[in-house]
Design an enzyme around this catalytic site. Sequence first.
Site, PDB file in Angstrom:
ATOM      1  N   ARG B 259       0.854  -1.190   0.000  1.00 58.72           N
ATOM      2  CA  ARG B 259       0.000   0.000   0.000  1.00 58.72           C
ATOM      3  C   ARG B 259       0.884   1.233   0.000  1.00 58.72           C
ATOM      4  NH1 ARG B 259      -2.702   1.282   5.341  1.00 58.72           N
ATOM      5  NH2 ARG B 259      -1.236   3.014   5.346  1.00 58.72           N
ATOM      6  N   HIS B 263      -3.975   4.857   4.097  1.00 59.16           N
ATOM      7  CA  HIS B 263      -5.134   3.960   4.157  1.00 59.16           C
ATOM      8  C   HIS B 263      -6.322   4.613   3.456  1.00 59.16           C
ATOM      9  CE1 HIS B 263      -8.349   1.442   5.583  1.00 59.16           C
ATOM     10  NE2 HIS B 263      -8.862   2.419   6.312  1.00 59.16           N
ATOM     11  N   TYR B 272       3.306   6.755  11.339  1.00 55.00           N
ATOM     12  CA  TYR B 272       3.617   5.394  11.799  1.00 55.00           C
ATOM     13  C   TYR B 272       4.520   4.597  10.868  1.00 55.00           C
ATOM     14  CZ  TYR B 272      -0.430   4.499   8.704  1.00 55.00           C
ATOM     15  OH  TYR B 272      -1.293   4.452   7.645  1.00 55.00           O
TER      16      TYR B 272
END
Lengths: 329, 363
Positions: B259, B263, B272
Amino acid sequence: MPEMNIIQAVNDCLKVEMRRDSRVVVLGEDVGRFGGVFRATVGLQEEFGPDRCIDTPLAENGIVGCAIGMALYGLRPVAEIQFADYVYPAYDQIVNELAKMRYRSGGEYQAPVVIRMPAGGGIKGGHYHSQSPETIFIHTPGLKVVYPSNPADTKGLLAAAIRGDDPVIFMEPKRHYRTARGEVPEGEYLVPLGKAAVLHEAAGRSARSVTILAWGAMVHTALEAVEKGIGQGYDIELIDLRTLLPFDIETIVASVKKTGRAIVVHEAPRTCGFGAELAASIQERALLHLEAPILRVTGFDTPFPYALEMEYLPNRERILDAIERVTNG
Amino acid sequence: MKFELIRVLDDAGCVLHPEWEPAIPAVELRHILQTMVQNSLLDEKLMRFQRQGRIGFYLTAWGEEATLVGPLWALRPSDWIFSCYREAGAALHRGYPLRTLLCQLYCNAEDPVRGRQLPVHHTARELNFVSVSSVVGTQIPHAVGMAMAAKLSGRDDVSLVYFGDGATSTGDFHVSCNIAAVRKAPCLFFCRNNGWAISTPRSVQTATPTLAQKAVAYGMPAVLVDGNDVLALAHVTAGAAARARRGEGPTLIEALTYRRGAHTSSDDPTAYRDPDEPREWECRDPIRRFRAYLEGKGLWNADEERAFVQRCEQEFAALVAEVESLPSKSPLATMFDDVYAERPWHLDEQFVELDREVRRHRA
């Protein structure tokens, strides 16, 4: 007309509907070879084969999730949850998927799944075999909720649920599975959803007239109270709601306008129970016809107890006490 | 437990395994690349639209474009797709009109979902592309049930269900694998392992070295495949679909991808994730690899791509102008439609009540 109990009525309905429509399939735990722990599906696998009466692995979210997929493809699945107490693993599938499918797809997809589940207490089952969770499903837009009290209604309402295009939570009063007996029409038989039944009519408004609203097993308890109450000179109208959503507001309000008083009886806990909704709906439409506050005779806001279950459940005496209170004795 | 990573193309787009190279006709090969390029372009434009406040929410499939189209080659139009929210490109590839896709993102009066869902929650009944839920993993048992229904109906339709690595931790995933294997449901479990479930890396999601190996416990075959290799995805899916149609049951496909973006438009991966990590994956870009493969076969070139991109840009601009001129919402009554097949009395009452209020406050 043959006489049946509720289990036999469920079984008869499923056989009739499965013969009539090859899209109707039954799935659940132990429903196939064994015929269900309450024996409601006995003989179905024999007649329709293991692909139309499916023994599933032990997973309620899987049962309901698969039933949704089957319904999307065009089948008419009837899922059995062994006890209403075990429906919670499937709660997400029911609330977030099943109930919303038509709405969230703009009407492109529908999931006409019927979920049968034995509900209610009085069988010495403890709190994992006794709960009445109808309210959480009534509170979920997109679901219809049905809770019959007798064999003929069970057959007719279940058939109507199977033939309808909406998902239906179909709760069965297991306490009276075998004790409630009655004549059931043979062959195809339909009772429309959304219509209540007036089981006992009141003569009219008086100082001693009252309407009792009940469903499922509580109809039988209310009938006991009606019998005794009439002997004591009360004029009682008893309504079996049969379908809880959409509920038959016309019949309910007409009755309360006639008698001037209402008592709701249900097994489920009181706070935010369906009785609260009925009381609110009645007073919105008939406040000036009311002679007394609407009372609720219900289970308590505790987990369902084991040893004290008969004290927990509404009984004839508590209903009679409520009648006395609304009529000022 | 070892799973060999199935690859047909290397990172440069050269064929490593000619014996696995699927026999895809030239026109379809070009279509595959075009969908991937178009999806990537749309992601860029639409993420910007979200930042500009023109649409309320968006998410991209950057770096995962191969997973959107690779598995579809083996499917027939009568096979069903159950997706999560990152696979709008699969619907596009099947013919979902861009105008409809945009109306859904704008949640406007011509949104097929009638403005009832967040953007990127598409539905396309005519393409057997099932309505999308936000809930992770809930579509998996639906795909199993549909596959069971197809089998029971005597048809050889299969289901393809997309889900991410995070979904393999859900109960719905495990229950579905189990039921599908027991019932030999013709279902293709397609796991887009993109390494991240919002901020949770794959290493925190499960202790097993692969997700594919989870199939073993259910008595189901699995394959581990390069998720950035369109041809490998087509190859393994074709095998799984053929197996399903033969009545031999489901297959779990773990597609390794990454990815590259956030998100969703509501997420910030810099909080993160090591910013170098996405860069490491750029060399395995699925579009670049597949483009090189097509160029090598003489089926694509830079001029064609320029022309294609230009066509996409023009079409997009024209459609946006049109879509932005449409009424921004469906009529009030549609809030109460489709809850049930027929609107029951209580919803009629509630509609009348709201309608009266809205009119009074407007006046």
